[in-house]
Scaffold this active site. Structure first.
Site, PDB file in Angstrom:
ATOM      1  CD  GLU A   1      -2.261   1.048   3.011  1.00 54.89           C
ATOM      2  OE1 GLU A   1      -3.293   1.713   3.215  1.00 54.89           O
ATOM      3  OE2 GLU A   1      -1.739   0.315   3.883  1.00 54.89           O
ATOM      4  CG  HIS A   2       1.500   5.698  -2.081  1.00 56.59           C
ATOM      5  ND1 HIS A   2       2.772   6.082  -2.434  1.00 56.59           N
ATOM      6  CD2 HIS A   2       0.846   6.829  -1.696  1.00 56.59           C
ATOM      7  CE1 HIS A   2       2.889   7.390  -2.276  1.00 56.59           C
ATOM      8  NE2 HIS A   2       1.729   7.870  -1.827  1.00 56.59           N
ATOM      9  CG  LEU A   3       0.584   3.998   3.963  1.00 54.10           C
ATOM     10  CD1 LEU A   3       1.089   3.508   5.314  1.00 54.10           C
ATOM     11  CD2 LEU A   3      -0.929   4.167   3.993  1.00 54.10           C
TER      12      LEU A   3
ATOM     13  CG  ASP B   1      16.291  -2.071  11.197  1.00 55.09           C
ATOM     14  OD1 ASP B   1      17.091  -1.491  11.960  1.00 55.09           O
ATOM     15  OD2 ASP B   1      16.416  -2.054   9.953  1.00 55.09           O
TER      16      ASP B   1
END
Length: 309
Positions: free
Chosen positions: A89-91, A217
């Site tokens: 998904e692009h956020l 991380d």
């Protein structure tokens, strides 16, 4: 790339969106498709598929807790020439600013999620007609992860262990030392590690550790915020001691006092926290040494010497 995405994502339209990103391991690019905008991470290394499959499993694991936002992963695709891509998904992410305290709260919720599952499971086991075998609660009582993940591009050893100290000592520090011995054979590092192993039990005396799902991380480059709240990404998940998460967070900055205050309001520090944190930072310095070379040697040896005092 457009043709590959059309085929693998079953899209009829794919075009570059103009948004790009990435770091020192992988590059990224967003694409507009007839199914919405997606973000594609690209890596040309031969081991990229394994790395991205671990990242996808990590994103899924965090997402399932419903505690903190991550980009929803969609698919790992092998590239015809070499490497792989991870579609997610692009956020529309911005630098962490107003959501710092909320990130601390939600990260603590992530770390407490497994413990709360345990409490729920124990409560349900006492209910007539709903024994522990009938509960849908998936409490994890070991340390490790169900698949290989990578911190950077080096695979981590995530084999399940009952004991946290054994897991961390053997599968995090010793593994890094083995890699170091092969690449540089640094005698001083090996000697310091041999001495430090004798001191490790003292760092965990009297401590009971419930496995927490960790991002793995969490440095400043892997957190951001949306209009709706904080978001974390690029995880290397495993079940471990919640304090481990704060090690790399404190190494490179990016986390303000409001983050730590909100986090520790839910997960207070326990005696010996500061020294254990140094021990947890040792993993990240060794991992950076193995990734980027001897520029991290001094910091690694310095931590070992400090823990021996």
């Amino acid at each position: 790339m457009e043709a590959l995405l059309k085929k693998e994502m079953n899209c009829s339209q794919v075009k570059l969106s103009g948004h790009s990103g990435g770091g020192c391991i992988s590059q990224g690019q967003s694409y507009d498709t007839d199914k919405g905008r997606v973000y594609v991470k690209i890596n040309h290394k031969s081991e990229a598929r394994k790395m991205f499959e671990g990242e996808m499993a990590s994103l899924e694991a965090i997402d399932q807790t419903e505690t903190i936002r991550v980009p929803k992963p969609m698919k790992v695709i092998e590239q015809p020439a070499s490497g792989a891509v991870l579609v997610m998904e692009h956020l529309d992410m911005k630098s962490l600013n107003r959501c710092s305290a909320k990130l601390g709260e939600q990260l603590a919720d992530l770390h407490l999620h497994n413990q709360r599952l345990q409490e729920k499971m124990n409560k349900e086991s006492g209910i007539v007609g709903k024994g522990p075998g009938q509960s849908d609660v998936q409490y994890i009582d070991k340390f490790g992860f169900h698949t290989v993940t990578c911190c950077g591009y080096l695979p981590l050893v995530n084999d399940w262990q009952d004991d946290w100290v054994i897991f961390y000592t053997r599968q995090r520090i010793q593994h890094q030392m083995n890699l170091l011995e092969k690449s540089s054979g640094d005698r001083e590092a090996m000697e310091l590690w041999a001495q430090l192993q004798l001191k490790i039990p003292q760092l965990f005396a009297g401590l009971e550790i419930v496995p927490s799902l960790l991002h793995g991380d969490l440095w400043g480059g892997n957190v951001a915020e949306l209009d709706t709240g904080p978001v974390i990404f690029d995880p290397a998940c495993f079940y471990g001691h919640s304090d481990f998460e704060l090690a790399i967070a404190g190494m490179f900055g990016g986390f303000g006092s409001s983050f730590y205050s909100a986090y520790h309001a839910k997960l207070p520090k326990v005696s010996g926290f500061d020294k254990r944190l140094k021990f947890y930072q040792l993993f990240h310095y060794l991992n950076h040494w193995n990734h980027f070379g001897s520029g991290y040697r001094g910091s690694s040896l310095s931590i070992m010497r400090g823990l021996l005092k």
